[in-house]
Design an enzyme around this catalytic site. Sequence first.
Site, mmCIF file in Angstrom:
data_model
loop_
_atom_site.group_PDB
_atom_site.id
_atom_site.type_symbol
_atom_site.label_atom_id
_atom_site.label_comp_id
_atom_site.label_asym_id
_atom_site.label_seq_id
_atom_site.Cartn_x
_atom_site.Cartn_y
_atom_site.Cartn_z
ATOM 1 N N ARG A 176 3.881 141.932 47.937
ATOM 2 C CA ARG A 176 3.018 142.778 48.761
ATOM 3 C C ARG A 176 3.022 144.176 48.156
ATOM 4 O O ARG A 176 3.899 144.539 47.386
ATOM 5 C CB ARG A 176 3.517 142.834 50.209
ATOM 6 C CG ARG A 176 4.890 143.437 50.366
ATOM 7 C CD ARG A 176 5.374 143.430 51.798
ATOM 8 N NE ARG A 176 6.692 144.021 51.934
ATOM 9 C CZ ARG A 176 6.942 145.314 52.024
ATOM 10 N NH1 ARG A 176 5.927 146.164 51.986
ATOM 11 N NH2 ARG A 176 8.155 145.777 52.143
ATOM 12 N N ARG A 180 -1.582 151.630 53.706
ATOM 13 C CA ARG A 180 -1.642 152.185 55.061
ATOM 14 C C ARG A 180 -2.986 152.860 55.273
ATOM 15 O O ARG A 180 -3.385 153.704 54.469
ATOM 16 C CB ARG A 180 -0.522 153.212 55.266
ATOM 17 C CG ARG A 180 0.859 152.589 55.232
ATOM 18 C CD ARG A 180 1.905 153.598 55.626
ATOM 19 N NE ARG A 180 3.222 153.064 55.320
ATOM 20 C CZ ARG A 180 4.266 153.799 55.039
ATOM 21 N NH1 ARG A 180 4.153 155.117 55.033
ATOM 22 N NH2 ARG A 180 5.431 153.252 54.776
ATOM 23 N N ARG A 253 17.651 144.700 34.165
ATOM 24 C CA ARG A 253 16.972 145.835 33.566
ATOM 25 C C ARG A 253 17.883 147.043 33.736
ATOM 26 O O ARG A 253 18.621 147.150 34.720
ATOM 27 C CB ARG A 253 15.628 146.109 34.251
ATOM 28 C CG ARG A 253 14.558 145.094 33.938
ATOM 29 C CD ARG A 253 14.070 145.155 32.513
ATOM 30 N NE ARG A 253 13.268 146.347 32.256
ATOM 31 C CZ ARG A 253 13.035 146.848 31.055
ATOM 32 N NH1 ARG A 253 13.573 146.280 29.978
ATOM 33 N NH2 ARG A 253 12.273 147.928 30.904
ATOM 34 N N GLU A 305 13.502 159.730 34.245
ATOM 35 C CA GLU A 305 14.038 158.368 34.348
ATOM 36 C C GLU A 305 13.223 157.417 33.480
ATOM 37 O O GLU A 305 12.009 157.277 33.658
ATOM 38 C CB GLU A 305 14.016 157.915 35.807
ATOM 39 C CG GLU A 305 14.658 156.581 36.066
ATOM 40 C CD GLU A 305 14.718 156.258 37.545
ATOM 41 O OE1 GLU A 305 14.192 155.186 37.934
ATOM 42 O OE2 GLU A 305 15.269 157.063 38.334
#
Length: 373
Positions: A176, A180, A253, A305
Site C-alpha cells: 500500500r 490522504r 540492506r 543517508e
Amino acid sequence: MVKSKKYDYLIVGAGLYGATVANKLKENGKKVLVIDKRPNIAGNVYTEDIEGIHVHKYGAHIFHTDYKDVWDYVNSFVEFNRFTNSPIARIGNEVYNMPFNMNTFSKLWSDVITPEDAKRHIDEEKQELNGKEPENLEEQAISLVGRTIYEKLVKGYTEKQWNRDCTELPSFIIKRLPVRFTYDNNYFNDKYQGIPIGGYTKLVEAMLDGIEVKLNTDYFSNREVFNEMAEKIVYTGMLDEYFDFKLGRLEYRSLKFDTKIYDVENYQGNAVVNYTGHEQEYTRVIEHKHFDSTNVSDKTVVTYEYPDDWDPSKEAYYVINDEKNNKLADEYRKLSKNEKNVIFGGRLADYKYYDMDDVIKEAFRCVKEELKK
C-alpha cells in the site's frame, strides 16, 4: 577472561528490545546481565551530542504508537516532546509534502482543489494497467497512485533504496502507499508521537538503571563462558549468526551516513527531506536540530543517508523479505525452537522489520510468557 557469575538472564544486545526485557525482568526480581559488542547502549536508536544537538547516529527515529501501555511505559523514564513527523520530498527543484495528501496533489495538478479533483486524476492514471494484475513494483505502485506520483515520488527513491530497477522488484514490497485526501502533513496516523527530550540514549540509560551492562563485549568471542553465566539467554543478534550461518547467510540492506556540521542555524527548514530523484545518490537528508526544541546551537548538524549493499563487515539495517530469504529464515526459526534455554527476539533475531513500539510490545510479551513458567 570474563569472570564466572550466575545470573537469571544474560541479554545479548542493549537495544530497545534487550533494554525493555532487562528492565521488566529486573522489575520482577530477576538478576540480569546485558552485554553488547558496541561501545554504547541503545543500538540503532543511539543518539550522541554534537555541537549541543542530539544527533541520531544510525538514522532518524521518530517514536509513534497507538499502544497506550507502550507510550506510558517509555514516558515513565523520560519526557517526550510533541514532535510531529512531516517530511518533505524533493525532486530536482520541486518540493512536495509527504505523505501523499491534498497539499501534494494540488501542487502536482493545478486544477486540484477538492478531494474529488485529486481522486479523478489518480483514478484516470490507474487505468493505465487496464485491470492487469501487477507483476512488479512499478505496476503495483501505478495501480495504487497512478504514474505521476509514482514517477516523481516513488520510483527514484525506491530504486536507490534497493539498488534495482522498480520493474525488477516484486510487487509485494509495496502493499500500500499512504494516500490522504486531506490537507494534513502528519506522516503517521498513530495517536501518540514524539521524541525523548534529550535523545534516545537518555531513555535507554533510564531503562537500564541498576542493571549490570558490559559494552565492547562480543557474545560470540566467548560464547561457552557466557552460556554458563545465566539460566537463560535472551538473544537479539542476527538469527543466522547464532547458528554459525550453517544453512547459509540471510541478506540485508545497509546504510551509509555522512554527517556534517554547518555554520548556519537552519540548513533545510525541516527535520527530514527525502530525495526522490536520481540526481542525488542519497535518499534523505536529516537535520537533527529540528527533532527537539532543546537543540539550541548557532550551528546545525546534517546527515546525508545513502543506501548501501550489505556485506558482513557492515551494519544490517533492513531485512530483505523476499521468497528466498523468508524461506531461509523459516529454516533458522525451526532450529531456534530446539534451543531450550535461549529466547530469540528483536529485529535481527526475528528477521523482521519492526517499528520501535512493536519492538517494545514484543518485549512485553516475551517477559509475560517467561514469568508464567
